[in-house]
Design a protein around this motif. Structure first.
Motif, mmCIF file in Angstrom:
data_model
loop_
_atom_site.group_PDB
_atom_site.id
_atom_site.type_symbol
_atom_site.label_atom_id
_atom_site.label_comp_id
_atom_site.label_asym_id
_atom_site.label_seq_id
_atom_site.Cartn_x
_atom_site.Cartn_y
_atom_site.Cartn_z
ATOM 1 N N UNK A 172 -2.284 -1.680 -15.317
ATOM 2 C CA UNK A 172 -1.466 -1.996 -14.138
ATOM 3 C C UNK A 172 -0.938 -0.746 -13.443
ATOM 4 N N UNK A 173 -0.280 0.201 -14.148
ATOM 5 C CA UNK A 173 0.174 1.410 -13.440
ATOM 6 C C UNK A 173 -0.975 2.245 -12.899
ATOM 7 N N UNK A 174 -2.124 2.217 -13.571
ATOM 8 C CA UNK A 174 -3.275 2.973 -13.059
ATOM 9 C C UNK A 174 -3.775 2.376 -11.745
ATOM 10 N N UNK A 175 -3.798 1.052 -11.658
ATOM 11 C CA UNK A 175 -4.234 0.415 -10.419
ATOM 12 C C UNK A 175 -3.272 0.737 -9.282
ATOM 13 N N UNK A 176 -1.973 0.675 -9.560
ATOM 14 C CA UNK A 176 -0.983 0.950 -8.515
ATOM 15 C C UNK A 176 -1.137 2.385 -8.005
ATOM 16 N N UNK A 177 -1.309 3.334 -8.924
ATOM 17 C CA UNK A 177 -1.449 4.739 -8.521
ATOM 18 C C UNK A 177 -2.747 4.961 -7.760
ATOM 19 N N UNK A 178 -3.844 4.371 -8.243
ATOM 20 C CA UNK A 178 -5.134 4.552 -7.580
ATOM 21 C C UNK A 178 -5.108 3.994 -6.162
ATOM 22 N N UNK A 179 -4.366 2.904 -5.961
ATOM 23 C CA UNK A 179 -4.319 2.264 -4.647
ATOM 24 C C UNK A 179 -3.592 3.101 -3.601
ATOM 25 N N UNK A 180 -2.807 4.083 -4.029
ATOM 26 C CA UNK A 180 -2.026 4.878 -3.077
ATOM 27 C C UNK A 180 -2.935 5.634 -2.109
ATOM 28 N N UNK A 181 -4.051 6.173 -2.621
ATOM 29 C CA UNK A 181 -4.934 6.978 -1.769
ATOM 30 C C UNK A 181 -6.330 6.399 -1.595
ATOM 31 N N UNK A 182 -6.612 5.318 -2.258
ATOM 32 C CA UNK A 182 -7.964 4.774 -2.195
ATOM 33 C C UNK A 182 -8.311 4.329 -0.773
ATOM 34 N N UNK A 183 -9.501 4.709 -0.317
ATOM 35 C CA UNK A 183 -9.976 4.231 0.977
ATOM 36 C C UNK A 183 -10.408 2.774 0.877
ATOM 37 N N UNK A 184 -10.669 2.338 -0.343
ATOM 38 C CA UNK A 184 -10.969 0.934 -0.604
ATOM 39 C C UNK A 184 -9.655 0.155 -0.519
ATOM 40 N N UNK A 185 -9.613 -0.987 0.163
ATOM 41 C CA UNK A 185 -8.327 -1.592 0.529
ATOM 42 C C UNK A 185 -7.587 -2.368 -0.559
ATOM 43 N N UNK A 186 -8.208 -2.659 -1.706
ATOM 44 C CA UNK A 186 -7.521 -3.396 -2.776
ATOM 45 C C UNK A 186 -6.945 -4.712 -2.262
ATOM 46 N N UNK A 187 -7.718 -5.476 -1.519
ATOM 47 C CA UNK A 187 -7.215 -6.733 -0.965
ATOM 48 C C UNK A 187 -7.446 -7.874 -1.951
ATOM 49 N N UNK A 188 -6.395 -8.658 -2.179
ATOM 50 C CA UNK A 188 -6.452 -9.822 -3.056
ATOM 51 C C UNK A 188 -6.239 -11.076 -2.218
ATOM 52 N N UNK A 189 -6.703 -12.226 -2.752
ATOM 53 C CA UNK A 189 -6.643 -13.475 -2.008
ATOM 54 C C UNK A 189 -5.952 -14.567 -2.806
ATOM 55 N N UNK A 190 -5.190 -15.369 -2.077
ATOM 56 C CA UNK A 190 -4.527 -16.498 -2.718
ATOM 57 C C UNK A 190 -5.552 -17.556 -3.070
ATOM 58 N N UNK A 191 -5.473 -18.053 -4.306
ATOM 59 C CA UNK A 191 -6.465 -19.010 -4.766
ATOM 60 C C UNK A 191 -5.878 -19.836 -5.900
ATOM 61 N N UNK A 192 -6.451 -21.015 -6.138
ATOM 62 C CA UNK A 192 -5.976 -21.859 -7.229
ATOM 63 C C UNK A 192 -6.338 -21.275 -8.587
ATOM 64 N N UNK A 193 -7.477 -20.587 -8.649
ATOM 65 C CA UNK A 193 -7.922 -20.008 -9.916
ATOM 66 C C UNK A 193 -8.877 -18.851 -9.641
ATOM 67 N N UNK A 194 -9.060 -18.022 -10.659
ATOM 68 C CA UNK A 194 -9.988 -16.894 -10.531
ATOM 69 C C UNK A 194 -11.421 -17.403 -10.426
ATOM 70 N N UNK A 195 -11.703 -18.526 -11.078
ATOM 71 C CA UNK A 195 -13.044 -19.115 -11.006
ATOM 72 C C UNK A 195 -13.380 -19.492 -9.575
#
Length: 601
Positions: A339-362
């Motif tokens: 979790x802390x690695x993802x947060x730190x990586x997202x600070x400068x990543x050109x990749x947008x790290x976009x998540x979507x609301x959903x009922x399940x991961x499946x």
């Protein structure tokens, strides 16, 4: 430098094969002080271990009752009122009072762009911070570590450096190692005192310098996430709390008063990375306004193999010692520290790290949740940008899903593929098999899109949506390769092919879109810039291609493809009508010419 790290890591591994490395003594000694190592892994309350717990209870630990709940007070910090909500016979069977203020010995290290080495002051000397490089006119980030750690843990050092490069913040690293290096049950109690200390820090900075609480953002990992919650409930108008995989043991399923919850700050976002196993260390239940579940909050790529550990030693931190610290934590709790690695990586990543609301991961993996919605609130960016989520000012709560990769760069680009399977009159049954799709970027490079699915049955006249991902940005793709391989299912007779049957896939067209690019446009004031998807078909504009099993064909973007898609939709609608249709088929075994549909009365 990398060579030195390799040699040092090999030395550590060599020693570990015959005994415990001196470099790991600190962690191992802490573990030895636990009733059992499982105290980290929920042993103190998991039903498997409950029968043996009475004999393992340390002196001073006891089950609490309504009449046996202590409420210690700490000078100018205030009191801790322990109500019956802090006791549960299964989830929190042990309650002890926190250590003394002197024993926990909270310290703060302030980092700024003018003081990158940091200045440390004791919790009882907060006034000294005002005479440092601290500025009340800058936004303030407060970082809190978790169980068995200190404020020199690698993730805190790396996050501090990244934050200061990103913006001119005040970054305060909290050290409560005097309370974190204890029995887990004792450490959970100590987090309440840490919350009082951090709340006192914010109030004093407000009184002494005018710092606005709404400009304060607390970032806590594991037990530190709950300490952040305890601080937030004592500070009126706190701006934001980010919980990095909040600890589960002694917090799961308990009252919001006991754990981090959305009322602790104006905005609470949480990243869950270790929730889906019997030995999970992180909370599964949503506890924020926004709860991110990378890879469903469970199995994190790269954590399934010990081979990641030497790589972590070589890549994490700015020197050998930081790398080894990160490696030993990866060895013990890789998913928990993701979790802390993802947060730190997202600070400068050109990749947008976009998540979507959903009922399940499946459902998310099936491509059913790739829209931000009309108001943009159904998607959010993980990390610092999460505070731009449109739903934050509407007291909404949402669970968001995304997929990530193994490190050191964790973000993935996501693509939605809509496969149109054509209907051929006279051909009965379905075909089952595997689709492999390769994107051809503007430079002619071929990259396989990773699709999370096994063999699938394709029925004629239907469309199928897939979510694919890749480490690279392939949003400029105008051509794709499609490989089809037939595989029958013994449980579905309609997919079996014995004699004189056709196992080819009648493919009409494929719609390709960059999920992240479309969502990013939505996220930025919802301004549309160009088409959301690219239709691809046979380059001559044929209505469909029959792909034989084992063959690969190329589809390309063309204005004709939109027409092909519209034709297919019309044809599919026509097939559903109670009228018999005939068509002309070309002599080519692979291609069917544009169909001339004629109704036969």
């Amino acid at each position: 430098m990398v060579g030195q790290r390799v040699l040092l890591w090999l030395a550590v591994v060599g020693v570990a094969e015959v005994g415990v490395s001196a470099l790991l003594d600190d962690v191992v000694d802490s573990l030895r002080n636990l009733p059992v190592i499982g105290n980290i892994l929920q042993a103190s309350f998991h039903p498997v271990f409950r029968p043996v717990m009475p004999s393992l209870q340390a002196a001073g630990h006891r089950e609490s009752t309504d009449e046996d709940l202590e409420s210690p007070c700490y000078e100018d910090l205030g009191c801790l009122y322990t109500s019956k909500e802090f006791y549960h016979p299964f989830h929190r069977p042990v309650n002890v009072p926190p250590y003394s203020r002197e024993q926990v010995n909270v310290k703060y290290t302030l980092y700024t762009r003018k003081d990158r080495e940091g200045t440390t002051v004791g919790a009882q000397d907060v006034k000294q911070l005002v005479n440092t490089s601290f500025s009340p006119f800058k936004k303030t980030k407060i970082l809190i570590h978790g169980f068995l750690s200190t404020n020199t843990v690698t993730w805190m050092l790396e996050m501090t450096r990244a934050l200061l490069v990103h913006d001119d913040f005040n970054v305060v690293a909290v050290d409560w190692s005097g309370g974190s290096r204890a029995l887990y049950t004792q450490a959970t109690a100590n987090t309440r005192l840490v919350g009082l200390e951090v709340a006192h820090l914010i109030r004093r900075l407000h009184e002494l310098s005018g710092l606005s609480p709404q400009d304060v953002h607390i970032i806590g990992h594991s037990l530190g996430a709950h300490a952040a919650g305890y601080a937030g409930e004592r500070v009126t108008g706190l701006g934001r709390i980010t919980g990095l995989d909040p600890a589960e043991p002694y917090f799961q399923h308990l009252s919001p008063r006991v754990r981090l919850d959305p009322t602790d700050a104006a905005f609470v976002d949480v990243i869950h990375t270790d929730t889906n196993s019997i030995l999970a260390l992180g909370l599964r239940q949503p506890v924020g306004h926004l709860d991110f579940y990378p890879n469903d909050g469970g199995a994190q790529p790269g954590c399934e193999t010990i081979a990641r550990v030497p790589l972590t030693a070589m890549t994490d931190g700015k020197n050998i010692f930081e790398g080894l610290d990160a490696a030993q934590r990866d060895l013990v709790a890789c998913r928990h520290y993701r979790a802390p690695k993802l947060f730190t990586d997202a600070i400068f990543s050109s990749c947008p790290y976009i998540a979507f609301q959903c009922e399940s991961y499946k459902q998310y993996l099936a491509g059913q949740c790739t829209s931000c919605g009309e108001d943009g609130s159904k998607c959010a960016r993980l990390g610092l940008q999460a505070e731009r989520w449109p739903g934050r000012n509407r007291t909404q709560r949402a669970a968001m899903f995304l997929s990530t990769a193994d490190g050191p760069n964790y973000c993935l680009y996501h693509y939605r593929l809509i496969i149109e399977v054509a209907h051929i009159i006279g051909r009965l049954g379905s075909v089952r098999g595997h689709l492999h799709i390769y994107a051809i970027n503007a430079n002619g490079q071929i990259r396989e899109l990773h699709m999370a699915h096994s063999a699938k049955t394709f029925h004629p006249g239907r469309s199928y949506t897939f979510l694919a991902h890749h480490r690279q940005d392939l949003s400029d793709t105008q051509e794709i390769l499609v490989h089809w391989s037939y595989e029958a299912s013994p449980f579905d007779p309609s997919t079996l092919c014995v004699l004189f049957c056709d196992t080819s896939l009648p493919l009409g067209s494929i719609s390709f879109s960059s999920v992240d690019q479309v969502a990013n446009r939505r996220y930025k004031n919802y301004i549309s810039e160009g088409p959301d998807n690219v239709a691809m078909c046979h380059k001559q504009g044929h209505n469909l291609i029959l792909i034989k099993s084992g063959e690969t064909v190329k589809l390309a973007s063309s204005p004709k493809c939109d027409l092909v898609t519209r034709r297919l939709l019309v044809l599919l609608d026509a097939v559903s009508r109670p009228i018999r249709y005939v068509k002309a088929i070309s002599d080519s075994p692979n291609l069917i010419e544009p169909v001339n549909w004629v109704a036969v009365r």
